[in-house]
Design an enzyme around this catalytic site. Structure first.
Site, PDB file in Angstrom:
ATOM      1  N   ASP A  66      37.286  22.332  32.774  1.00  0.00           N
ATOM      2  CA  ASP A  66      36.453  21.151  32.822  1.00  0.00           C
ATOM      3  C   ASP A  66      37.343  20.008  32.333  1.00  0.00           C
ATOM      4  O   ASP A  66      38.174  20.207  31.442  1.00  0.00           O
ATOM      5  CB  ASP A  66      35.251  21.328  31.896  1.00  0.00           C
ATOM      6  CG  ASP A  66      34.524  20.028  31.650  1.00  0.00           C
ATOM      7  OD1 ASP A  66      34.049  19.433  32.628  1.00  0.00           O
ATOM      8  OD2 ASP A  66      34.445  19.607  30.476  1.00  0.00           O
ATOM      9  N   VAL A  67      37.189  18.832  32.899  1.00  0.00           N
ATOM     10  CA  VAL A  67      38.094  17.727  32.573  1.00  0.00           C
ATOM     11  C   VAL A  67      37.442  16.703  31.650  1.00  0.00           C
ATOM     12  O   VAL A  67      37.944  16.395  30.566  1.00  0.00           O
ATOM     13  CB  VAL A  67      38.600  17.040  33.861  1.00  0.00           C
ATOM     14  CG1 VAL A  67      39.477  15.838  33.527  1.00  0.00           C
ATOM     15  CG2 VAL A  67      39.364  18.035  34.723  1.00  0.00           C
TER      16      VAL A  67
END
Length: 238
Positions: free
Chosen positions: A14-15
């Site tokens: 996940d960024v």
């Protein structure tokens, strides 16, 4: 038994919220608008309002949706409810910063794994995030690429198909994320090994991220990316 960190070929990330400090970016912009307007903005209050506004039936893709969100939350924060300010909040994503440990940790992890970005952000925003992170990714999947958002299983299945094209499977992926709702819960349901980066370990509540219906105990649990990178280093030395 949790698999050893040395067994994985890929780390999927996940960024926004895990690698990029989106809460800091959001509140910083809102506080700037507040200062210009003579209003003091409380960061945690702003995040709670954002969370409620963001997760509704009328949402658009992120971060474009910040224009709509701003117009909803501005009156409650005492800020001017003008579209131009909403566009400013949206465009602030171009300059959101990485967490202090993200770039170095990703560079270290890249020596051991192929890194895959999995973000609910649109491709235009991801390009800025990736540059901020040092462009470390082997592959990247955005809301534009997948046509959906996590926690939709379809998002994850597109990543599974990708690694399959490289002769691997979901068992070769360690999914790394801070969001229990978007990532940790669904990755467990899909049979992935996961790693929770608890970015808000020193704060109460879920901040700008929706609260999960139930907590999922992760396979790996760290409070920073540097802890994950150090655990990988130790695992590879043993």
């Amino acid at each position: 038994m949790t698999k050893s960190l040395t067994t994985f070929k890929y780390l999927s990330f996940d960024v926004v919220g895990t690698l990029i400090d989106f809460e800091g970016g959001l509140t910083s912009c809102l506080k700037e608008i507040g200062t210009e307007s003579g209003v003091e903005v409380d960061g945690e209050e702003a995040l709670a309002l954002y969370r409620a506004a963001r997760y509704s039936d009328a949402t658009d893709l992120f971060p474009d949706d910040l224009v709509r969100v701003y117009l909803l939350i501005a009156p409650k924060l005492g800020l001017p409810a003008e579209k131009a300010y909403g566009e400013r909040l949206r465009d602030s994503a171009k300059s959101w910063k990485a967490f202090p440990d993200s770039v170095k940790a990703l560079a270290d992890l890249k020596q051991h794994y192929r890194l895959i970005a999995m973000t609910n952000a649109r491709r235009w925003a991801f390009e800025f995030f990736s540059k901020e992170l040092g462009n470390p990714f082997h592959a990247a999947f955005t809301a534009d690429d997948t046509g959906t958002e996590k926690p939709d299983p379809a998002f994850f299945h597109q990543v599974f198909d990708f690694v399959s094209s490289e002769g691997a499977s979901k068992d070769d992926i360690l999914h790394v994320a801070q969001s229990q709702y978007h990532d940790i819960g669904i990755s467990r349901q899909l049979g992935m090994t996961n790693c929770w980066i608890q970015r808000r370990h020193a704060q109460k509540g879920y901040g700008g991220t929706i609260e999960p219906a139930e907590f999922t105990k992760p396979d790996y649990h760290f409070t920073s990316m540097v802890e994950l990178a150090e655990a990988v280093r130790i695992a590879n030395e043993n």
